[in-house]
Design an enzyme around this catalytic site. Structure first.
Site, PDB file in Angstrom:
ATOM      1  N   LYS A 222     -12.337  -1.807   6.497  1.00 27.57           N
ATOM      2  CA  LYS A 222     -11.536  -2.404   7.224  1.00 27.57           C
ATOM      3  C   LYS A 222     -12.060  -2.769   8.409  1.00 27.57           C
ATOM      4  CE  LYS A 222      -9.064  -2.767   3.412  1.00 27.57           C
ATOM      5  NZ  LYS A 222      -8.047  -1.923   3.136  1.00 27.57           N
TER       6      LYS A 222
ATOM      7  N   ASP B 171      -1.489   6.689   6.429  1.00 32.02           N
ATOM      8  CA  ASP B 171      -2.680   5.657   5.968  1.00 32.02           C
ATOM      9  C   ASP B 171      -3.074   4.710   6.845  1.00 32.02           C
ATOM     10  OD1 ASP B 171      -4.434   3.825   4.789  1.00 32.02           O
ATOM     11  OD2 ASP B 171      -2.904   3.554   2.874  1.00 32.02           O
TER      12      ASP B 171
ATOM     13  N   TRP C 247       0.819  -1.169  -0.138  1.00 29.39           N
ATOM     14  CA  TRP C 247      -0.313   0.064  -0.018  1.00 29.39           C
ATOM     15  C   TRP C 247       0.856   1.361   0.039  1.00 29.39           C
ATOM     16  CZ3 TRP C 247      -4.515  -0.339  -2.262  1.00 29.39           C
ATOM     17  CH2 TRP C 247      -5.010  -1.373  -2.096  1.00 29.39           C
TER      18      TRP C 247
HETATM   19  C1  LIG Z   1      -7.435  -1.339   1.774  1.00 27.02           C
HETATM   20  C2  LIG Z   1      -6.316  -0.615   1.906  1.00 27.02           C
HETATM   21  C3  LIG Z   1      -6.246   0.688   0.769  1.00 27.02           C
HETATM   22  C4  LIG Z   1      -7.056   0.757  -0.359  1.00 27.02           C
HETATM   23  O1  LIG Z   1      -8.465   1.093   0.113  1.00 27.02           O
HETATM   24  P1  LIG Z   1      -9.542   1.547  -1.034  1.00 27.02           P
HETATM   25  O2  LIG Z   1     -10.621   1.869  -0.101  1.00 27.02           O
HETATM   26  O3  LIG Z   1      -9.795   0.421  -1.801  1.00 27.02           O
HETATM   27  O4  LIG Z   1      -9.113   2.642  -1.743  1.00 27.02           O
HETATM   28  C5  LIG Z   1      -5.329   1.632   0.940  1.00 27.02           C
HETATM   29  N1  LIG Z   1      -4.600   1.481   2.054  1.00 27.02           N
HETATM   30  C6  LIG Z   1      -4.369   0.394   3.014  1.00 27.02           C
HETATM   31  C7  LIG Z   1      -3.600   0.432   4.194  1.00 27.02           C
HETATM   32  C8  LIG Z   1      -5.493  -0.440   2.678  1.00 27.02           C
HETATM   33  O5  LIG Z   1      -5.337  -1.613   3.724  1.00 27.02           O
END
Ligand SMILES: *Cc1c(COP(=O)(O)O)cnc(C)c1O
Length: 360
Positions: free
Chosen positions: A196, A172, A102
């Site tokens: 998540k 993030d 990511w």
């Molecule tokens: C799932 C995830 C993403 C992507 O998320 P989207 O909502 O599909 O854009 C980005 N960063 C992390 C750490 C993730 O777990």
């Protein structure tokens, strides 16, 4: 009706009481005679839902007053672009810490807007650890420092907050937000996709220090301009109303559980059960450095990879689903977010021990 234990990395398991409440309120939200899905986002009912969700999220994370909480769309991947658009503030470069799948995506996207300096990387060891701060090469002139505080695919979590002095720290936190208390004041910006650990897909949460907003690149779409959205309670256009409502129910559930310190204690106990199982045997293997192991996403391998398919098949037979690892790393992955009950983790560990007895 049979519910499985769902170890998906996302969209992921939601707390059962939340799903039940959403079901109860599906046709008639508290006497309004309509579903939340059918409400005007400008009506007093939805405005109340929105305000309560924000208040509860602020309380859970003890968000300081000087921070804006935004409910946006576009996913965490949208933020990979939206963060530089908003936070460059006339600067030319940003620092990124490269810890896995990511962070790589975030870096690739940021390069379209600015020069990216890789301040640290764990690529040398296949992204199995979080680089220690004393190895980082930070640039004082950088617009911000970006980390991925839980790498969902590799299962690497920052259990500490980096020190970046006057340069705002951006994280993030998609796959571990609300899994533990967080010192929001140490960050310039925190973002997370909801699917998540928060609620349904479609909602993206941004918590940003107020003094950092208001200098977006001129070509920034208004819906992605933090200042514009902050000035309109995240409603310059229609927000993802139903996702926001369910997220609000999750915040309530967390509060009733006792808040994030309580949630963290449960998460620590759940993760320990799985890691102990992995460490007590040669049959399974966790590739991640012990001190950086994620409490939320636990990738692991069977030493004998030929047993992978059989493992997944038997697990499914026991009601344990979505354990297949991401194609980038292979093997297995158990995502045990807040909503995964202790019983689910115990069932997984029992299954793993039994599978080893049969095949070890
Ligand atoms: C799932 C995830 C993403 C992507 O998320 P989207 O909502 O599909 O854009 C980005 N960063 C992390 C750490 C993730 O777990």
């Amino acid at each position: 009706m049979t519910r499985v234990y769902n170890f998906s990395a996302g969209p992921a398991v939601l707390p059962e009481p939340v799903l039940r409440q959403a079901a109860d309120e599906m046709l008639d939200w508290r006497g309004s005679g309509m579903s939340v899905m059918e409400m005007s986002h400008r009506g007093k009912e939805f405005i109340a839902i929105h305000a309560q969700a924000e208040a509860d999220l602020r309380e859970l994370l003890a968000v300081p007053k000087s921070y804006k909480v935004l409910f946006l769309q576009g996913g965490a991947a949208g933020q990979f672009a939206i963060v530089p658009m908003n936070l460059l503030r006339g600067r030319k470069s940003a620092d990124y810490v490269h810890t896995g799948y990511w962070s790589k995506k975030a870096i690739t996207e940021a390069k379209r807007y600015c020069k990216v300096n890789i301040a640290a990387s764990s690529e040398d060891a296949g992204f199995t650890y979080a680089p220690k701060q004393d190895t980082w090469k930070l640039d004082r002139e950088a617009a911000y420092v970006h980390i991925t505080s839980n790498e969902t695919i590799e299962g690497v979590e920052f259990h500490w907050i980096p020190e970046t002095d006057d340069v705002p720290l951006v994280t993030d936190a998609s796959s571990h937000i609300l899994s533990r208390p967080l010192d929001v004041g140490r960050f310039g910006l925190i973002y997370a996709g909801a699917q998540k650990n928060i609620g349904p897909a479609g909602l993206t949460i941004v918590i940003v220090r107020e003094d950092l907003i208001g200098q977006a690149l001129p070509q920034t779409p208004s819906v992605f301009d933090y200042k514009v959205q902050a000035g309109a309670d995240s409603m310059i256009n229609t927000p993802p109303t139903y996702a926001l409502y369910v997220a609000g129910l999750v915040f309530r559930w967390l509060k009733e559980l006792g808040g994030l310190a309580k949630m963290e204690a449960i998460n620590v106990a759940k993760a320990r059960l799985v890691y102990d199982c992995l460490d007590q045997t040669e049959f399974y293997h966790s590739p991640v450095a012990k001190e950086d192991r994620s409490r939320m996403n636990i990738p692991f391998q069977l030493r004998n990879g030929r047993l992978d398919e059989e493992f997944l098949k038997q697990a499914r037979g026991c009601g344990l689903t979505q354990l297949k690892g991401h194609r980038a790393v292979g093997g297995m992955r158990a995502s045990i977010y807040n909503a995964m009950p202790m019983e689910g983790v115990k069932a997984l560990v029992e299954f793993m021990r039994e599978f080893e007895r049969q095949h070890g």
